[in-house]
Scaffold this motif. Structure first.
Motif, short mmCIF file in Angstrom:
data_model
loop_
_atom_site.label_atom_id
_atom_site.label_comp_id
_atom_site.label_asym_id
_atom_site.label_seq_id
_atom_site.Cartn_x
_atom_site.Cartn_y
_atom_site.Cartn_z
N GLU A 140 0.86 -1.18 0.00
CA GLU A 140 0.00 0.00 0.00
C GLU A 140 0.89 1.23 0.00
N VAL A 141 0.59 2.17 -0.89
CA VAL A 141 1.44 3.34 -1.10
C VAL A 141 0.62 4.61 -0.95
N SER A 142 1.18 5.61 -0.27
CA SER A 142 0.53 6.91 -0.21
C SER A 142 1.59 8.01 -0.37
N THR A 143 1.24 9.00 -1.18
CA THR A 143 2.13 10.14 -1.41
C THR A 143 1.30 11.32 -1.86
N ILE A 144 1.67 12.50 -1.42
CA ILE A 144 0.97 13.77 -1.69
C ILE A 144 -0.54 13.62 -1.61
N GLY A 145 -0.99 12.91 -0.57
CA GLY A 145 -2.42 12.78 -0.31
C GLY A 145 -3.16 11.80 -1.19
N GLN A 146 -2.44 11.02 -1.99
CA GLN A 146 -3.08 10.05 -2.88
C GLN A 146 -2.69 8.63 -2.49
N HIS A 147 -3.59 7.69 -2.78
CA HIS A 147 -3.36 6.29 -2.41
C HIS A 147 -3.23 5.43 -3.67
N TRP A 148 -2.28 4.52 -3.59
CA TRP A 148 -2.01 3.59 -4.68
C TRP A 148 -1.66 2.24 -4.05
N TRP A 149 -1.55 1.23 -4.88
CA TRP A 149 -1.00 -0.03 -4.40
C TRP A 149 -0.21 -0.69 -5.54
N THR A 150 0.73 -1.54 -5.16
CA THR A 150 1.64 -2.11 -6.13
C THR A 150 1.93 -3.58 -5.83
N LEU A 151 2.11 -4.35 -6.89
CA LEU A 151 2.53 -5.74 -6.79
C LEU A 151 3.85 -5.85 -7.54
N GLY A 152 4.90 -6.32 -6.85
CA GLY A 152 6.22 -6.37 -7.46
C GLY A 152 6.93 -7.69 -7.21
N PHE A 153 7.74 -8.10 -8.19
CA PHE A 153 8.58 -9.30 -8.11
C PHE A 153 10.04 -8.86 -8.26
N GLU A 154 10.92 -9.40 -7.42
CA GLU A 154 12.35 -9.08 -7.51
C GLU A 154 13.16 -10.34 -7.31
N ALA A 155 13.83 -10.78 -8.38
CA ALA A 155 14.65 -12.00 -8.33
C ALA A 155 16.11 -11.66 -8.14
N SER A 156 16.80 -12.48 -7.36
CA SER A 156 18.23 -12.32 -7.13
C SER A 156 18.88 -13.69 -7.16
N GLY A 157 20.22 -13.70 -7.29
CA GLY A 157 20.94 -14.96 -7.37
C GLY A 157 21.75 -15.02 -8.65
N PRO A 158 22.08 -16.24 -9.12
CA PRO A 158 22.86 -16.38 -10.35
C PRO A 158 22.17 -15.69 -11.53
N ALA A 159 22.95 -14.90 -12.28
CA ALA A 159 22.38 -14.09 -13.36
C ALA A 159 21.63 -14.92 -14.39
N ASP A 160 22.11 -16.12 -14.69
CA ASP A 160 21.49 -16.93 -15.73
C ASP A 160 20.19 -17.59 -15.28
N LEU A 161 19.86 -17.45 -13.99
CA LEU A 161 18.64 -18.07 -13.48
C LEU A 161 17.60 -17.04 -13.01
N LEU A 162 17.91 -15.75 -13.16
CA LEU A 162 16.99 -14.73 -12.67
C LEU A 162 15.64 -14.78 -13.39
N ARG A 163 15.66 -14.90 -14.70
CA ARG A 163 14.39 -14.92 -15.42
C ARG A 163 13.59 -16.17 -15.07
N THR A 164 14.28 -17.29 -14.95
CA THR A 164 13.60 -18.53 -14.56
C THR A 164 12.92 -18.37 -13.21
N ALA A 165 13.62 -17.71 -12.26
CA ALA A 165 13.06 -17.52 -10.92
C ALA A 165 11.82 -16.63 -10.95
N VAL A 166 11.88 -15.54 -11.72
CA VAL A 166 10.72 -14.65 -11.83
C VAL A 166 9.54 -15.37 -12.47
N GLU A 167 9.79 -16.06 -13.58
CA GLU A 167 8.71 -16.71 -14.30
C GLU A 167 8.07 -17.83 -13.48
#
Length: 210
Positions: free
Chosen positions: A151-178
């Motif tokens: 849940e996000v609020s800034t300058i009196g407005q409300h928003w929300w966000t869904l995010g994915f962040e993969a870390s680890g070996p570079a060649d497996l990042l896309r596999t992890a996200v997918e």
């Protein structure tokens, strides 16, 4: 603002592959319940993003008043697509973090820095043996993906966000996200429209009106 030397080696890279959707309005209870089927941790904090001057390819923020975080954009390797459920733009980032003295004043006031209050729900996923599971990885070199519903609020407005962040070996990042996205979006997000490219953007792009 006083920045101390980072504890990690100078120049050590912290790379990630990310995708995020940002929606206007307050977070719906049905969406929170949908995400709550996974083990989650919660966090409330205020981040301040540097908006002026504009720094193409860079995102700069003060994270919770405790760390200066600089992220460099390395382009998009393509689109994350979960057929009939979600489409988002994958983004490759490199990040550095430096402790700061929270008593210091940073910025120059609006519009240089934009405070953004966040209430974050976070679930951790790891990929081992080709199988994704909702658990925090204890192995440094094991691919993993953090998913946040915020849940996000800034300058009196409300928003929300869904995010994915993969870390680890570079060649497996896309596999992890997918693999994580396939699990998280089954069942699909309880909304009338699926998350699409129009809502897919970074915090910096959103704050700058992109």
């Amino acid at each position: 603002m006083t920045a101390e030397a980072p504890q990690s080696r100078v120049g050590e890279e912290d790379r990630s592959l990310e995708v995020r959707w940002i929606f206007p309005g307050r977070l719906e209870a049905a969406v929170a319940g949908w995400f709550g089927r996974f083990p989650i941790g919660t966090e409330s904090r205020e981040d301040s993003y540097l908006l002026d001057p504009r720094l193409p390819g860079l995102s700069v923020k003060i994270r919770g008043g405790r760390a200066l975080e600089v992220k460099m954009y390395h382009g998009s390797p393509g689109i994350l697509e979960v057929p009939g459920r979600a489409r988002g733009r994958l983004e490759s980032w490199q990040k550095w973090s430096f402790p700061v003295d929270s008593s210091d004043q940073y910025g120059g006031g609006p519009p240089a820095w934009r405070p953004v209050h966040k209430i974050r729900r976070i679930s951790h996923f790891s990929l081992a043996g080709g199988q994704i599971a909702a658990r925090a990885s204890t192995q440094v070199h094991e691919p993993q993906c953090d998913v946040e519903l915020t849940e996000v609020s800034t300058i009196g407005q409300h928003w929300w966000t869904l995010g994915f962040e993969a870390s680890g070996p570079a060649d497996l990042l896309r596999t992890a996200v997918e693999a994580t996205a396939q699990l998280v979006f089954n069942p699909p997000l309880p909304r009338s429209a699926e998350p699409g490219l129009a809502e897919s953007k970074s915090y910096q792009q959103w704050l700058l009106g992109g």
